[in-house]
Design a protein around this motif. Structure first.
Motif, mmCIF file in Angstrom:
data_model
loop_
_atom_site.group_PDB
_atom_site.id
_atom_site.type_symbol
_atom_site.label_atom_id
_atom_site.label_comp_id
_atom_site.label_asym_id
_atom_site.label_seq_id
_atom_site.Cartn_x
_atom_site.Cartn_y
_atom_site.Cartn_z
ATOM 1 N N TRP A 36 0.856 -1.184 0.000
ATOM 2 C CA TRP A 36 0.000 0.000 0.000
ATOM 3 C C TRP A 36 0.890 1.232 0.000
ATOM 4 O O TRP A 36 1.844 1.323 0.785
ATOM 5 C CB TRP A 36 -0.901 0.024 1.232
ATOM 6 N N PHE A 37 0.555 2.159 -0.850
ATOM 7 C CA PHE A 37 1.233 3.436 -0.944
ATOM 8 C C PHE A 37 0.185 4.531 -0.773
ATOM 9 O O PHE A 37 -1.016 4.284 -0.907
ATOM 10 C CB PHE A 37 1.912 3.593 -2.308
ATOM 11 N N GLY A 42 0.995 17.435 -4.282
ATOM 12 C CA GLY A 42 2.235 18.178 -4.096
ATOM 13 C C GLY A 42 3.355 17.383 -3.459
ATOM 14 O O GLY A 42 4.463 17.912 -3.301
ATOM 15 N N LYS A 43 3.068 16.149 -3.088
ATOM 16 C CA LYS A 43 4.106 15.318 -2.474
ATOM 17 C C LYS A 43 4.289 14.041 -3.261
ATOM 18 O O LYS A 43 3.398 13.604 -3.990
ATOM 19 C CB LYS A 43 3.736 14.991 -1.026
ATOM 20 N N GLU A 44 5.442 13.426 -3.085
ATOM 21 C CA GLU A 44 5.706 12.161 -3.756
ATOM 22 C C GLU A 44 4.928 11.035 -3.091
ATOM 23 O O GLU A 44 4.598 11.097 -1.908
ATOM 24 C CB GLU A 44 7.208 11.848 -3.723
ATOM 25 N N VAL A 93 -4.628 9.737 -1.000
ATOM 26 C CA VAL A 93 -5.125 8.690 -1.879
ATOM 27 C C VAL A 93 -4.242 7.466 -1.643
ATOM 28 O O VAL A 93 -3.013 7.571 -1.703
ATOM 29 C CB VAL A 93 -5.075 9.110 -3.355
ATOM 30 N N TYR A 94 -4.868 6.354 -1.370
ATOM 31 C CA TYR A 94 -4.138 5.118 -1.085
ATOM 32 C C TYR A 94 -4.181 4.212 -2.310
ATOM 33 O O TYR A 94 -5.247 3.970 -2.887
ATOM 34 C CB TYR A 94 -4.753 4.411 0.121
ATOM 35 N N TYR A 95 -3.004 3.714 -2.677
ATOM 36 C CA TYR A 95 -2.862 2.855 -3.846
ATOM 37 C C TYR A 95 -2.388 1.469 -3.445
ATOM 38 O O TYR A 95 -1.500 1.315 -2.604
ATOM 39 C CB TYR A 95 -1.835 3.440 -4.813
ATOM 40 N N LEU A 107 11.603 -0.377 -0.984
ATOM 41 C CA LEU A 107 12.429 0.806 -1.210
ATOM 42 C C LEU A 107 11.755 1.826 -2.119
ATOM 43 O O LEU A 107 12.359 2.841 -2.478
ATOM 44 C CB LEU A 107 13.782 0.383 -1.802
ATOM 45 N N ASN A 108 10.507 1.544 -2.507
ATOM 46 C CA ASN A 108 9.729 2.480 -3.335
ATOM 47 C C ASN A 108 10.483 2.824 -4.615
ATOM 48 O O ASN A 108 10.604 4.001 -4.990
ATOM 49 C CB ASN A 108 9.421 3.755 -2.542
#
Length: 124
Positions: A36-37, A42-44, A93-95, A107-108
């Motif tokens: 989950w991300f 405005g942010k990464e 927003v959750y992905y 490590l994204n």
């Protein structure tokens, strides 16, 4: 090709709980690490939690550890994120994401497959 569909987002108050779900299709679910991300304007995009293909390995970003729990059911091709004690800063927003490499996800570095996202809003 793996398709991912998130559900369970919504508007809640601080201190409430939400459970996000991710349904996968089109691939061998049990061979993918899942995660989950989340992203705010405005942010990464940042990783929230990840789980290995057999659930033996998990990772949580420090800000959610002890409040969120990631789980998966390989028989049902689903992954969940139980979010407790929600805070306004959890608004995003959750992905849902899938990748053959847990390390890449952890490590994204860019996961292979992504869902469309579900909005979580926590009011104070």
């Amino acid at each position: 090709q793996v398709q991912l569909v998130e559900s369970g987002g919504g508007l809640v108050q601080a201190g409430d709980s939400l459970r996000l779900s991710c349904a996968a299709s089109g691939g061998t679910f049990s061979s993918y690490a899942m995660g989950w991300f989340r992203q705010v304007p405005g942010k990464e995009r940042e990783i929230v939690a990840a789980i290995g293909y057999n659930a033996a390995t998990t990772y949580y970003t420090p800000s959610v550890k002890a409040r969120f729990t990631i789980s998966r059911d390989n028989a049902k091709n689903t992954m969940n994120l139980q979010m407790n004690s929600l805070k306004p800063e959890d608004t995003a927003v959750y992905y849902c994401a899938a990748d053959t490499s847990f390390v890449t996800m952890r490590l994204n570095l860019g996961s292979a497959y992504w869902g469309q996202g579900t909005q979580v809003t926590v009011s104070s």
